[in-house]
Write a protein that holds these residues in place. Structure first.
Motif, PDB file in Angstrom:
ATOM      1  N   THR A   1       0.810  -1.213   0.000  1.00 17.48           N
ATOM      2  CA  THR A   1       0.000   0.000   0.000  1.00 17.48           C
ATOM      3  C   THR A   1       0.843   1.263   0.000  1.00 17.48           C
ATOM      4  O   THR A   1       0.339   2.340  -0.275  1.00 17.48           O
ATOM      5  CB  THR A   1      -0.925   0.032   1.235  1.00 17.48           C
ATOM      6  N   ASP A   2       2.126   1.149   0.329  1.00 14.23           N
ATOM      7  CA  ASP A   2       2.955   2.341   0.479  1.00 14.23           C
ATOM      8  C   ASP A   2       2.976   3.191  -0.781  1.00 14.23           C
ATOM      9  O   ASP A   2       2.896   4.415  -0.730  1.00 14.23           O
ATOM     10  CB  ASP A   2       4.393   1.943   0.837  1.00 14.23           C
ATOM     11  N   ASP A   3       3.112   2.547  -1.936  1.00 14.43           N
ATOM     12  CA  ASP A   3       3.257   3.258  -3.196  1.00 14.43           C
ATOM     13  C   ASP A   3       2.052   4.151  -3.462  1.00 14.43           C
ATOM     14  O   ASP A   3       2.183   5.358  -3.661  1.00 14.43           O
ATOM     15  CB  ASP A   3       3.423   2.229  -4.317  1.00 14.43           C
TER      16      ASP A   3
ATOM     17  N   LEU B   1      -8.127  12.499   2.860  1.00 10.66           N
ATOM     18  CA  LEU B   1      -9.454  12.106   3.296  1.00 10.66           C
ATOM     19  C   LEU B   1      -9.365  10.684   3.820  1.00 10.66           C
ATOM     20  O   LEU B   1      -9.195   9.739   3.063  1.00 10.66           O
ATOM     21  CB  LEU B   1     -10.445  12.173   2.130  1.00 10.66           C
ATOM     22  N   LEU B   2      -9.436  10.544   5.136  1.00 13.35           N
ATOM     23  CA  LEU B   2      -9.320   9.238   5.769  1.00 13.35           C
ATOM     24  C   LEU B   2     -10.574   8.924   6.557  1.00 13.35           C
ATOM     25  O   LEU B   2     -11.318   9.807   6.955  1.00 13.35           O
ATOM     26  CB  LEU B   2      -8.121   9.203   6.722  1.00 13.35           C
ATOM     27  N   GLU B   3     -10.774   7.623   6.782  1.00 12.50           N
ATOM     28  CA  GLU B   3     -11.937   7.217   7.552  1.00 12.50           C
ATOM     29  C   GLU B   3     -11.748   7.547   9.028  1.00 12.50           C
ATOM     30  O   GLU B   3     -10.693   7.338   9.602  1.00 12.50           O
ATOM     31  CB  GLU B   3     -12.171   5.718   7.410  1.00 12.50           C
TER      32      GLU B   3
ATOM     33  N   GLY C   1      -5.818   3.737   3.440  1.00 10.78           N
ATOM     34  CA  GLY C   1      -5.235   4.758   2.597  1.00 10.78           C
ATOM     35  C   GLY C   1      -6.221   5.864   2.278  1.00 10.78           C
ATOM     36  O   GLY C   1      -7.417   5.771   2.582  1.00 10.78           O
ATOM     37  N   PRO C   2      -5.756   6.916   1.645  1.00 11.65           N
ATOM     38  CA  PRO C   2      -6.595   8.089   1.394  1.00 11.65           C
ATOM     39  C   PRO C   2      -7.657   7.879   0.327  1.00 11.65           C
ATOM     40  O   PRO C   2      -8.676   8.545   0.336  1.00 11.65           O
ATOM     41  CB  PRO C   2      -5.590   9.159   0.965  1.00 11.65           C
ATOM     42  N   ASN C   3      -7.417   6.961  -0.601  1.00 16.74           N
ATOM     43  CA  ASN C   3      -8.404   6.666  -1.630  1.00 16.74           C
ATOM     44  C   ASN C   3      -9.178   5.431  -1.202  1.00 16.74           C
ATOM     45  O   ASN C   3      -8.607   4.337  -1.125  1.00 16.74           O
ATOM     46  CB  ASN C   3      -7.706   6.431  -2.977  1.00 16.74           C
TER      47      ASN C   3
END
Length: 222
Positions: A15-17, A34-36, A179-181
């Motif tokens: 997920t880092d990339d 935008l995070l949960e 992640g943000p998406n």
């Protein structure tokens, strides 16, 4: 949901990339990610029961990262033959898919000495229309379930859909993707290098929605 800056980075190397790319884009735009909000966790997709039963039977698969970037020398130039073959089958069997892309020759944003997995040609973004700003689970879930049920054959090592991540290569239980998406408008999948060079999908099952009918678009599940 609320906007805030993350204080904990994702632990999974896969997920880092994408996570770091989103962080870079957000900071460039002068916005927060935008995070949960942990206190506002809404329902999300989870793999079907068949995959959960078969997960421990997956064998001979390890997570394949990307080579050094070297100014783009580590990029593949296009989707690999195996990814292109899988893309063709998905587009044929799942008419609710609007497009499949994802190839991008760029460095890994978490480690710029390495190539992004999107640059190897082994990562795909399977685009699905949102429904009211949320995941259209009747459209996306059958695709995710089919990919995971056939993960061994297609060598699907990693998948993200509707705020859920599944690392098949590690045979780990599905987890919440932080992640943000949120991946409510597309599925992110990666295949192994073994599958990358294999064009064939011989013997591949025809994709169905689990009810014996070819998958088709639908509405939001309750």
């Amino acid at each position: 949901w609320k906007r805030r800056r993350p204080t904990v980075w994702p632990a999974d190397e896969e997920t880092d990339d994408e996570y770091m790319l989103q962080l870079h884009e957000a900071e460039t735009a002068g916005t927060d990610l935008l995070l949960e909000d942990d206190a506002e966790q809404s329902p999300r997709w989870m793999p079907n029961a068949k995959f959960m039963e078969d997960l421990n039977k997956v064998s001979g698969m390890s997570y394949d990262g990307a080579p050094p970037y070297n100014g783009g020398a580590g990029c593949g130039g296009q989707f690999t033959p195996g990814a292109a073959a899988l893309k063709a089958q998905l587009m044929r069997d799942f008419p609710q898919i609007t497009s499949i892309g994802g190839y991008a020759c760029r460095p890994n944003t978490a480690n710029r000495s390495k190539t992004s997995v999107h640059g190897t040609g082994r990562a795909m973004d399977i685009m699905i229309r949102e429904l009211g700003g949320k995941a259209d689970n009747n459209c996306g879930d059958p695709i995710a379930d089919w990919l995971l049920t056939n993960a061994q054959q297609f060598q699907v090592q990693y998948l993200i859909w509707d705020r859920t991540k599944v690392s098949v290569s590690r045979r780990s239980a599905p987890g919440r993707y932080g992640g943000p998406n949120p991946h409510v408008d597309h599925l992110h999948i990666e295949i192994t290098t073994q599958k990358a060079g294999n064009m064939g999908t011989g013997g591949a099952p025809t994709a169905t929605n689990g009810a014996g009918q070819q998958a088709a678009g639908g509405g939001q599940t309750p």
